[in-house]
Design a protein around this motif. Structure first.
Motif, PDB file in Angstrom:
ATOM      1  N   VAL A   1       0.846  -1.202   0.000  1.00 21.51           N
ATOM      2  CA  VAL A   1       0.000   0.000   0.000  1.00 21.51           C
ATOM      3  C   VAL A   1       0.874   1.242   0.000  1.00 21.51           C
ATOM      4  CG1 VAL A   1      -1.990   1.102   1.089  1.00 21.51           C
ATOM      5  CG2 VAL A   1      -1.573  -1.333   1.446  1.00 21.51           C
ATOM      6  N   LYS A   2       0.620   2.199  -0.857  1.00 23.33           N
ATOM      7  CA  LYS A   2       1.357   3.466  -0.904  1.00 23.33           C
ATOM      8  C   LYS A   2       0.652   4.491  -0.021  1.00 23.33           C
ATOM      9  CE  LYS A   2       5.034   4.060  -3.627  1.00 23.33           C
ATOM     10  NZ  LYS A   2       6.261   4.591  -3.066  1.00 23.33           N
ATOM     11  N   HIS A   3       1.384   5.024   0.935  1.00 20.19           N
ATOM     12  CA  HIS A   3       0.779   6.028   1.804  1.00 20.19           C
ATOM     13  C   HIS A   3       1.331   7.397   1.448  1.00 20.19           C
ATOM     14  CE1 HIS A   3      -0.811   2.825   4.191  1.00 20.19           C
ATOM     15  NE2 HIS A   3       0.385   2.316   4.316  1.00 20.19           N
ATOM     16  N   ASP A   4       0.453   8.353   1.403  1.00 17.75           N
ATOM     17  CA  ASP A   4       0.937   9.712   1.250  1.00 17.75           C
ATOM     18  C   ASP A   4       1.144  10.254   2.658  1.00 17.75           C
ATOM     19  OD1 ASP A   4       1.886  11.439  -0.533  1.00 17.75           O
ATOM     20  OD2 ASP A   4       0.009  12.499  -0.898  1.00 17.75           O
ATOM     21  N   PHE A   5       2.329  10.037   3.123  1.00 14.59           N
ATOM     22  CA  PHE A   5       2.627  10.225   4.521  1.00 14.59           C
ATOM     23  C   PHE A   5       2.962  11.680   4.837  1.00 14.59           C
ATOM     24  CE2 PHE A   5       5.544  10.049   8.113  1.00 14.59           C
ATOM     25  CZ  PHE A   5       4.791   9.305   8.994  1.00 14.59           C
ATOM     26  N   VAL A   6       2.364  12.190   5.890  1.00 15.86           N
ATOM     27  CA  VAL A   6       2.711  13.537   6.333  1.00 15.86           C
ATOM     28  C   VAL A   6       4.026  13.451   7.099  1.00 15.86           C
ATOM     29  CG1 VAL A   6       1.973  15.537   7.673  1.00 15.86           C
ATOM     30  CG2 VAL A   6       0.282  14.144   6.494  1.00 15.86           C
ATOM     31  N   LYS A   7       5.023  14.174   6.652  1.00 14.52           N
ATOM     32  CA  LYS A   7       6.334  14.092   7.296  1.00 14.52           C
ATOM     33  C   LYS A   7       6.376  15.031   8.493  1.00 14.52           C
ATOM     34  CE  LYS A   7       8.943  12.444   3.392  1.00 14.52           C
ATOM     35  NZ  LYS A   7       7.837  12.126   2.478  1.00 14.52           N
ATOM     36  N   ASP A   8       5.752  14.548   9.580  1.00  9.75           N
ATOM     37  CA  ASP A   8       5.642  15.394  10.763  1.00  9.75           C
ATOM     38  C   ASP A   8       6.714  15.108  11.803  1.00  9.75           C
ATOM     39  OD1 ASP A   8       4.767  12.928  11.502  1.00  9.75           O
ATOM     40  OD2 ASP A   8       2.934  13.601  12.491  1.00  9.75           O
ATOM     41  N   GLU A   9       7.645  14.194  11.474  1.00 12.13           N
ATOM     42  CA  GLU A   9       8.712  13.901  12.423  1.00 12.13           C
ATOM     43  C   GLU A   9       9.961  14.683  12.063  1.00 12.13           C
ATOM     44  OE1 GLU A   9       8.929   9.624  12.547  1.00 12.13           O
ATOM     45  OE2 GLU A   9       7.179   9.498  13.837  1.00 12.13           O
ATOM     46  N   LEU A  10      10.854  14.789  13.033  1.00 14.39           N
ATOM     47  CA  LEU A  10      12.048  15.605  12.808  1.00 14.39           C
ATOM     48  C   LEU A  10      13.266  14.724  12.555  1.00 14.39           C
ATOM     49  CD1 LEU A  10      11.197  17.984  15.730  1.00 14.39           C
ATOM     50  CD2 LEU A  10      11.280  18.711  13.364  1.00 14.39           C
TER      51      LEU A  10
END
Lengths: 10, 215
Positions: free
Chosen positions: A1-10
């Motif tokens: 599954v391809k997720h459009d991931f929110v890059k909320d980590e640092l």
């Protein structure tokens, strides 16, 4: 599954 | 934001503060690898390319600015500050950037989530961060006397990534569709690299003796 991931980590 | 993630970020912040404290108050960067610091500056530059394009939260933006600003200032102090730079062990800090950067770049070009410039740079930053500590660990092994601040700095840096692993587990369990292999795998490798250091750090702490790594 391809997720459009929110890059909320640092 | 969960407690592991917040603690991880705060630990990361503390590691930077400890290092800046050493630089500002003792005016010394003895035992600190400039190579590692330069790699971190590259890591954060490549990872935070989205700072102007994707707004996530005030916290997120502020932290990005802090990590970018501090990583570049540390490099500046070590290279150019007229007192601090004298304490830099140039002859001991011989690791070549290119040997770490090139394989990471190739790997990022091959294994990424999407083949776009920003995405490859983001992926590259994780691969590079995983190994960026290596010049520091090599320098540490060569330096017989590890002062307290240097030891604490590296301990906090390692603890930060270990806490991120707990954060990932927590998020995987609590958030649907939270799967992120690239940070997971590189984060795991990074944490494992600290294993040896952690072992001797705890040993010195337990026995209340000065930290020394075996030759």
């Amino acid at each position: 599954v391809k997720h459009d991931f929110v890059k909320d980590e640092l | 934001m969960n407690i592991f993630r917040l603690t991880a970020d705060m630990t990361h912040l503390m590691s930077v503060i400890v290092l800046l404290l050493k630089i500002h108050t003792i005016k010394s960067c003895a035992g600190i690898s400039l190579k590692t610091q330069e790699l971190y500056a590259i890591v954060f530059t490549c990872r935070y390319l989205d700072i102007f394009t994707d707004f996530i939260s005030f916290y997120n933006t502020i932290m990005k600015v802090i990590f970018l600003w501090t990583s570049f200032s540390i490099v500046w102090y070590m290279r150019y500050h007229k007192i601090v730079r004298r304490s830099y062990d140039k002859d001991q800090d011989t690791f070549r950037h290119v040997f770490l950067m090139l394989p990471c770049l190739v790997l990022a070009l091959l294994i990424n989530e999407r083949f776009t410039f920003k995405e490859v740079m983001w992926t590259f930053s994780f691969y590079l961060e995983a190994v960026a500590i290596l010049p520091q660990l090599v320098l540490l092994q060569r330096t017989r006397n590890i002062d307290n601040l240097t030891g604490q700095y590296i301990f906090l840096l390692g603890a930060y990534r270990a806490l991120y692993i707990l954060n990932w587990i927590y998020r995987y369990v609590t958030e649907p569709n939270y799967v992120h292999w690239i940070p997971w795998m590189s984060g795991l490798v990074q944490t494992l690299l600290y294993g040896d250091f952690f072992y001797y750090y705890f040993l010195s702490w337990k026995n209340n003796v000065k930290l020394q790594l075996p030759a």
